[in-house]
Design a protein around this motif. Structure first.
Motif, PDB file in Angstrom:
ATOM      1  N   TYR A   6       8.360  37.002   5.780  1.00 27.41           N
ATOM      2  CA  TYR A   6       8.585  35.566   5.942  1.00 27.41           C
ATOM      3  C   TYR A   6       8.862  35.219   7.402  1.00 27.41           C
ATOM      4  O   TYR A   6       8.385  34.195   7.912  1.00 27.41           O
ATOM      5  CB  TYR A   6       9.750  35.114   5.062  1.00 27.41           C
ATOM      6  N   ALA A   7       9.641  36.056   8.088  1.00 25.82           N
ATOM      7  CA  ALA A   7       9.916  35.804   9.502  1.00 25.82           C
ATOM      8  C   ALA A   7       8.644  35.925  10.334  1.00 25.82           C
ATOM      9  O   ALA A   7       8.415  35.138  11.269  1.00 25.82           O
ATOM     10  CB  ALA A   7      10.978  36.778  10.010  1.00 25.82           C
ATOM     11  N   LEU A 163      16.627  32.155   3.762  1.00 22.26           N
ATOM     12  CA  LEU A 163      17.404  32.916   4.735  1.00 22.26           C
ATOM     13  C   LEU A 163      16.756  32.890   6.111  1.00 22.26           C
ATOM     14  O   LEU A 163      17.433  32.699   7.130  1.00 22.26           O
ATOM     15  CB  LEU A 163      17.557  34.357   4.249  1.00 22.26           C
ATOM     16  N   VAL A 164      15.444  33.063   6.157  1.00 26.37           N
ATOM     17  CA  VAL A 164      14.735  33.057   7.439  1.00 26.37           C
ATOM     18  C   VAL A 164      14.823  31.686   8.099  1.00 26.37           C
ATOM     19  O   VAL A 164      15.037  31.575   9.317  1.00 26.37           O
ATOM     20  CB  VAL A 164      13.271  33.482   7.230  1.00 26.37           C
ATOM     21  N   ASN A 165      14.691  30.636   7.304  1.00 22.89           N
ATOM     22  CA  ASN A 165      14.755  29.285   7.865  1.00 22.89           C
ATOM     23  C   ASN A 165      16.150  28.917   8.350  1.00 22.89           C
ATOM     24  O   ASN A 165      16.302  27.990   9.155  1.00 22.89           O
ATOM     25  CB  ASN A 165      14.298  28.264   6.816  1.00 22.89           C
ATOM     26  N   PRO A 177      24.540  34.806  18.943  1.00 18.31           N
ATOM     27  CA  PRO A 177      23.142  34.967  19.371  1.00 18.31           C
ATOM     28  C   PRO A 177      22.257  35.409  18.217  1.00 18.31           C
ATOM     29  O   PRO A 177      22.703  36.103  17.292  1.00 18.31           O
ATOM     30  CB  PRO A 177      23.231  36.044  20.462  1.00 18.31           C
ATOM     31  N   VAL A 178      21.005  35.010  18.281  1.00 13.15           N
ATOM     32  CA  VAL A 178      20.053  35.388  17.236  1.00 13.15           C
ATOM     33  C   VAL A 178      19.878  36.902  17.187  1.00 13.15           C
ATOM     34  O   VAL A 178      19.673  37.478  16.110  1.00 13.15           O
ATOM     35  CB  VAL A 178      18.700  34.682  17.480  1.00 13.15           C
ATOM     36  N   ALA A 179      19.986  37.553  18.348  1.00 11.26           N
ATOM     37  CA  ALA A 179      19.844  39.011  18.382  1.00 11.26           C
ATOM     38  C   ALA A 179      20.942  39.691  17.570  1.00 11.26           C
ATOM     39  O   ALA A 179      20.686  40.680  16.868  1.00 11.26           O
ATOM     40  CB  ALA A 179      19.873  39.501  19.830  1.00 11.26           C
ATOM     41  N   PHE A 180      22.170  39.175  17.640  1.00 11.45           N
ATOM     42  CA  PHE A 180      23.268  39.766  16.866  1.00 11.45           C
ATOM     43  C   PHE A 180      23.032  39.586  15.370  1.00 11.45           C
ATOM     44  O   PHE A 180      23.252  40.512  14.579  1.00 11.45           O
ATOM     45  CB  PHE A 180      24.589  39.114  17.270  1.00 11.45           C
ATOM     46  N   ILE A 181      22.578  38.413  14.979  1.00 12.10           N
ATOM     47  CA  ILE A 181      22.292  38.173  13.564  1.00 12.10           C
ATOM     48  C   ILE A 181      21.153  39.069  13.084  1.00 12.10           C
ATOM     49  O   ILE A 181      21.192  39.613  11.971  1.00 12.10           O
ATOM     50  CB  ILE A 181      21.956  36.686  13.336  1.00 12.10           C
ATOM     51  N   SER A 182      20.141  39.248  13.924  1.00 12.92           N
ATOM     52  CA  SER A 182      18.967  40.025  13.518  1.00 12.92           C
ATOM     53  C   SER A 182      19.262  41.519  13.455  1.00 12.92           C
ATOM     54  O   SER A 182      18.804  42.207  12.538  1.00 12.92           O
ATOM     55  CB  SER A 182      17.811  39.764  14.489  1.00 12.92           C
ATOM     56  N   VAL A 183      20.016  42.029  14.422  1.00  8.74           N
ATOM     57  CA  VAL A 183      20.245  43.476  14.506  1.00  8.74           C
ATOM     58  C   VAL A 183      21.413  43.922  13.635  1.00  8.74           C
ATOM     59  O   VAL A 183      21.389  45.027  13.078  1.00  8.74           O
ATOM     60  CB  VAL A 183      20.479  43.891  15.976  1.00  8.74           C
ATOM     61  N   ILE A 184      22.430  43.088  13.482  1.00  8.52           N
ATOM     62  CA  ILE A 184      23.656  43.505  12.791  1.00  8.52           C
ATOM     63  C   ILE A 184      23.762  42.893  11.393  1.00  8.52           C
ATOM     64  O   ILE A 184      23.855  43.614  10.391  1.00  8.52           O
ATOM     65  CB  ILE A 184      24.901  43.143  13.619  1.00  8.52           C
TER      66      ILE A 184
END
Length: 243
Positions: A6-7, A163-165, A177-184
């Protein structure tokens, strides 16, 4: 995988890359670490053992996946490709196909050979105590398990789109940050089932299943999910170019 698709469909390529990397690291570090810690606390008066052959096979597959991901990156950063862009793309597709074939061969080996080849590799290992125990009573049948799996997969696919939206909105509202949400955060939520089952089996002194769940999930992501999404992204790019 469903969240990543979806992402990718929404053009969030960086989120896909970071979430897959976070899933691999979460399974190898957080899940395995928590499982070993919980198993050590419960069985603190004995040494827990696991099959060396299983660990060797999974380590080899992970190393192969690293090589498959590294070769296109090396070609990109060294600027040594013959045709600018085309060689890198061709190598990326070729590596993905090789990894998918290797993973399919690994699945065929697991389903056909069962434990015979593994026992030859690790024949010197000390057998686990629960190997002589009687088989546990089956709680649900195979078809019931398949039905539950299908229902939950459909339900997860529906929730994944929401969730992706909500990633960017959550990043702004929580000031993360989006990176923290994506990685963690996303890998922890996505690997909740592996986390719980790995700890449960470790507490029952079944480390072979624990390693199969945790490390096997990392192997599946690195050799199957990443490579499949790579090919899907190339197909999407080709369709956009034709349009």
């Amino acid at each position: 995988m469903i969240i990543a698709i979806y992402a990718l469909k929404n053009g969030m390529i960086r989120v896909v890359q970071q979430s897959l990397l976070g899933s691999i690291l979460s399974n190898m570090l957080l899940v395995v670490g928590c499982a070993f810690f919980a198993g050590g606390i419960i069985h603190r008066n004995k040494d827990q053992v696991f099959s060396k052959a299983t660990a060797v096979v999974n380590s080899g597959l992970l190393l192969m996946a690293v090589m498959g991901l590294m070769f296109p990156a090396v070609l990109h950063f060294t600027k040594s490709e013959i045709q600018q862009g085309a060689s890198e793309l061709a190598l990326s597709r070729f590596s993905s196909c090789i990894m998918l074939v290797a993973y399919a061969s690994y699945l065929y080996f697991q389903l056909s050979a069962r434990n015979s080849s593994y026992s030859q590799i690790g024949s010197e290992e000390v057998p686990n105590e629960d190997a002589t125990e009687e088989d546990e009573e089956v709680e649900i049948s195979m078809w019931e398990a398949i039905a539950w799996l299908a229902v939950l997969t459909i339900w997860i696919s529906v929730l994944s789109e929401y969730l992706v939206n909500a990633i960017e909105g959550a990043s702004d509202s929580l000031n993360l940050p989006v990176a923290f949400i994506s990685v963690i955060l996303l890998p922890i939520v996505g690997n909740a089932a592996e986390h719980a089952s790995a700890i449960m089996f470790a507490m029952k002194d079944k480390l072979d299943i624990t390693i199969g769940v945790a490390i096997g999930s990392s192997t599946q992501i690195s050799m199957f999910v990443v490579m499949l999404l790579n090919l899907i992204s190339h197909c999407d790019i080709c369709v956009l170019c034709e349009c």
